[in-house]
Motif scaffolding. Structure first.
Motif, PDB file in Angstrom:
ATOM      1  N   LEU B  27      12.333  -3.375  19.604  1.00 21.29           N
ATOM      2  CA  LEU B  27      13.251  -2.398  20.208  1.00 21.29           C
ATOM      3  C   LEU B  27      14.459  -3.092  20.838  1.00 21.29           C
ATOM      4  CD1 LEU B  27      10.601   0.050  21.715  1.00 21.29           C
ATOM      5  CD2 LEU B  27      12.321   0.632  19.977  1.00 21.29           C
ATOM      6  N   LEU B  28      14.198  -4.240  21.439  1.00 25.14           N
ATOM      7  CA  LEU B  28      15.314  -4.997  22.015  1.00 25.14           C
ATOM      8  C   LEU B  28      16.259  -5.475  20.903  1.00 25.14           C
ATOM      9  CD1 LEU B  28      16.380  -6.125  24.738  1.00 25.14           C
ATOM     10  CD2 LEU B  28      15.135  -8.237  24.243  1.00 25.14           C
ATOM     11  N   THR B  29      15.665  -5.933  19.804  1.00 24.78           N
ATOM     12  CA  THR B  29      16.479  -6.385  18.667  1.00 24.78           C
ATOM     13  C   THR B  29      17.300  -5.228  18.103  1.00 24.78           C
ATOM     14  OG1 THR B  29      14.759  -7.972  18.168  1.00 24.78           O
ATOM     15  CG2 THR B  29      16.384  -7.607  16.450  1.00 24.78           C
ATOM     16  N   ILE B  30      16.684  -4.066  18.051  1.00 24.73           N
ATOM     17  CA  ILE B  30      17.429  -2.890  17.570  1.00 24.73           C
ATOM     18  C   ILE B  30      18.659  -2.650  18.443  1.00 24.73           C
ATOM     19  CG2 ILE B  30      17.300  -0.342  17.614  1.00 24.73           C
ATOM     20  CD1 ILE B  30      14.654  -0.560  16.144  1.00 24.73           C
ATOM     21  N   GLY B  31      18.465  -2.750  19.756  1.00 24.54           N
ATOM     22  CA  GLY B  31      19.603  -2.597  20.675  1.00 24.54           C
ATOM     23  C   GLY B  31      20.698  -3.609  20.338  1.00 24.54           C
ATOM     24  N   GLU B  32      20.294  -4.839  20.096  1.00 26.43           N
ATOM     25  CA  GLU B  32      21.282  -5.882  19.779  1.00 26.43           C
ATOM     26  C   GLU B  32      22.006  -5.560  18.470  1.00 26.43           C
ATOM     27  OE1 GLU B  32      18.669  -9.486  21.862  1.00 26.43           O
ATOM     28  OE2 GLU B  32      18.890  -9.419  19.681  1.00 26.43           O
ATOM     29  N   LEU B  56      21.456  -9.058  24.435  1.00 31.87           N
ATOM     30  CA  LEU B  56      21.893  -7.657  24.465  1.00 31.87           C
ATOM     31  C   LEU B  56      22.988  -7.473  25.520  1.00 31.87           C
ATOM     32  CD1 LEU B  56      21.262  -4.666  23.489  1.00 31.87           C
ATOM     33  CD2 LEU B  56      19.962  -4.473  25.612  1.00 31.87           C
ATOM     34  N   LEU B  57      22.770  -8.067  26.692  1.00 31.59           N
ATOM     35  CA  LEU B  57      23.751  -7.893  27.766  1.00 31.59           C
ATOM     36  C   LEU B  57      25.023  -8.691  27.485  1.00 31.59           C
ATOM     37  CD1 LEU B  57      21.362  -7.861  30.883  1.00 31.59           C
ATOM     38  CD2 LEU B  57      22.150  -5.939  29.486  1.00 31.59           C
ATOM     39  N   GLY B  58      24.869  -9.803  26.786  1.00 35.30           N
ATOM     40  CA  GLY B  58      26.042 -10.570  26.360  1.00 35.30           C
ATOM     41  C   GLY B  58      26.879  -9.752  25.383  1.00 35.30           C
ATOM     42  N   LEU B  59      26.201  -9.104  24.455  1.00 36.97           N
ATOM     43  CA  LEU B  59      26.905  -8.279  23.465  1.00 36.97           C
ATOM     44  C   LEU B  59      27.582  -7.086  24.143  1.00 36.97           C
ATOM     45  CD1 LEU B  59      24.118  -8.286  20.716  1.00 36.97           C
ATOM     46  CD2 LEU B  59      26.426  -9.242  20.421  1.00 36.97           C
ATOM     47  N   HIS B  60      26.880  -6.506  25.114  1.00 39.93           N
ATOM     48  CA  HIS B  60      27.481  -5.359  25.808  1.00 39.93           C
ATOM     49  C   HIS B  60      28.746  -5.783  26.533  1.00 39.93           C
ATOM     50  CE1 HIS B  60      28.476  -2.699  29.073  1.00 39.93           C
ATOM     51  NE2 HIS B  60      28.253  -1.786  28.145  1.00 39.93           N
ATOM     52  N   ARG B  61      28.666  -6.913  27.198  1.00 37.75           N
ATOM     53  CA  ARG B  61      29.843  -7.409  27.934  1.00 37.75           C
ATOM     54  C   ARG B  61      31.012  -7.607  26.965  1.00 37.75           C
ATOM     55  NH1 ARG B  61      28.809 -12.368  31.911  1.00 37.75           N
ATOM     56  NH2 ARG B  61      27.636 -10.767  33.018  1.00 37.75           N
ATOM     57  N   GLN B  62      30.702  -8.177  25.819  1.00 39.92           N
ATOM     58  CA  GLN B  62      31.756  -8.402  24.816  1.00 39.92           C
ATOM     59  C   GLN B  62      32.349  -7.054  24.363  1.00 39.92           C
ATOM     60  OE1 GLN B  62      30.330 -10.058  21.109  1.00 39.92           O
ATOM     61  NE2 GLN B  62      32.367 -10.757  20.474  1.00 39.92           N
ATOM     62  N   GLY B  63      31.482  -6.065  24.157  1.00 35.48           N
ATOM     63  CA  GLY B  63      31.940  -4.755  23.667  1.00 35.48           C
ATOM     64  C   GLY B  63      32.789  -4.014  24.684  1.00 35.48           C
TER      65      GLY B  63
END
Ligand code: SF4
Ligand code: SF4
Lengths: 312, 139
Positions: B27-32, B56-63
């Protein structure tokens, strides 16, 4: 921030915003009734204007800063208030944003000054008034203990998922009073609504989507994606054990209601969780009738649940 | 990386893996992967960096860089991480099944939000309910 707020919030300027005169009528009614029952006084901002949430912002954000500044100017210069309360997340957000811009951006100050002079009213300057949400108003104006002592019908049996929507805490920088430790609101896990409803006897459930976006229900009002987002929120509330979702914004509230119905029609998925404004729940706890707090004006029919819980 | 359509089907059909930790990981991977889709759609190369220990949080920050409305899913991403921690740290807890069910709804939310944002960039901005009313008055 400490704490002359009990006195300061006793009588505040009230900025209902246009949504509370339309889709959010029940919120308007219940906010006023709860205020009366708690001895907190509201005085409508004289001749208030809409903040122009979407259209104006898209054309020129500085004009929106002006529109919000005018509301604050009316409250402070025409009425002598030091606090203005906005129960809608959008109005609250826009006033806060204008406050921030006027404090930090010279161009905003110039534009607001220029339009204010043309419009013939005093320019609003940052720091002249404090903007608060209805949650702050009750949380600090009365507090949990004050509320507890006034409860006539406990909300015991109401299992509440508190839904704050995606704008009450965002962006963090326009809410300098939040995240200031004990007693202040949290931007990552807001809790003021939880605190007030718990004081009225409700059991709050652990709800992971309390600040999740509902899909811009009024941006994509006929979109399946929006319905799926709302449906997901409703399902998460039910899976958390909630029998009611409490809301604190007319837009988030009507989005949930509208798409709960649409989810059943479009996808055949029925959810049973009820949707009520937190002010309606507090009003019921204070002994007001469902009619007084506008339960009949909601699309979500919660009479059965309220009767079952001895609240109607 | 799985397609968004495949991820949607997986989330609607239910994730079923051998252990709670594996389900939580998936599920975490799906989020990523969902956030990777968002970044790629905007012409960005998804970061491999982590924030607070999670990609996931790194990707969110980038987005969210340059698009503050993307922060409308910030806490949802954090909830996914929180549930992941709960499940993997206490896999034998009696609440694990409930936590996984909740984690799936949280992951679905990220999926729906990002899919919605691909349809309308305005998602995550305030969407006042008085708008319809005012548009009607103006016409
Ligand atoms: S946020 Fe919406 S309800 Fe509030 S004043 Fe602006 S347009 Fe009206
Ligand atoms: S209605 Fe939905 S999208 Fe709009 S502010 Fe509320 S939670 Fe966010």
């Amino acid at each position: 921030m400490t704490d002359n707020r009990t006195d300061k919030y006793k009588k505040v300027a009230y900025y209902p915003g246009c949504a509370l005169e339309g889709t959010g009528h029940a919120y308007n009614r219940s906010t006023k009734e709860v205020g009366k029952a708690l001895g907190l006084e509201l005085e409508d901002v004289k001749n208030w204007n809409c903040c122009g949430a979407m259209e104006v912002k898209n054309i020129d954000p500085k004009v929106q800063t002006y529109l919000s500044s005018r509301v604050m100017s009316q409250a402070v210069n025409e009425m002598g208030h030091s606090v203005v309360m906005a129960p809608c997340n959008g109005c609250y957000h826009n006033l806060k944003k204008a406050e921030y811009d006027l404090k930090n951006d010279e161009t905003s100050r110039q534009v607001v000054d220029r339009i204010s002079s043309k419009a013939g009213h005093k320019t609003y300057h940052a720091g002249e008034i404090e903007t608060i949400h209805a949650l702050d108003w009750i949380k600090h104006g009365i507090g949990e203990e004050g509320l507890k002592s006034r409860v006539k019908k406990s909300l015991k049996g109401m299992k509440v998922a508190n839904y704050y929507g995606c704008m009450y805490t965002r962006p963090r920088h326009i809410f300098p009073e939040k995240d200031q430790g004990a007693g202040s609101e949290s931007t990552s896990r807001p809790h003021f609504m939880d605190d007030l409803l718990a004081a009225a006897g409700a059991a709050n459930v652990d709800f992971p989507l309390k600040t999740a976006c509902c899909g811009g229900a009024h941006t994509l009002s006929d979109s399946d994606m929006s319905t799926k987002l709302v449906l997901n929120i409703l399902k998460a509330a039910e899976a958390s054990g909630a029998n009611v979702i409490a809301t604190e914004c007319p837009t988030c509230h009507s989005g949930l209601e509208m798409h709960q119905i649409r989810a059943e029609k479009k996808f055949g998925v029925k959810t049973n969780v009820k949707i009520l404004y937190f002010t309606q729940l507090l009003g019921l706890a204070l002994g007001l009738t469902p009619k007084k707090v506008g339960v009949h004006e909601n699309m979500s029919d919660s009479f059965g649940l309220l009767e079952q819980q001895g609240l109607a | 990386m799985r397609s968004l359509a495949t991820i949607g089907e997986l989330l609607e059909g239910g994730i079923d893996t051998a252990t709670p930790a594996a389900t939580a990981r998936d599920l975490l991977t799906i989020g990523e992967e969902v956030l990777e889709h968002w970044l790629q759609a905007r012409g960005l190369k998804p970061t491999a960096s982590k924030a607070e220990g999670f990609r996931l949080l790194g990707l969110h920050r980038q987005g969210a860089r340059g698009d503050p409305s993307f922060n409308a899913c910030r806490e949802t991403c954090r909830e996914l991480v929180y549930h992941y921690n709960l499940v993997t740290m206490e896999p034998g807890d009696s609440a694990t099944a409930q936590r996984l069910a909740m984690m799936q709804l949280v992951a679905s939310h990220i999926y729906y939000f990002v899919s919605g944002k691909m349809q309308s960039a305005q998602l995550g901005e305030f969407c006042c309910s008085s708008r319809d009313l005012r548009l009607k008055q103006a016409s």
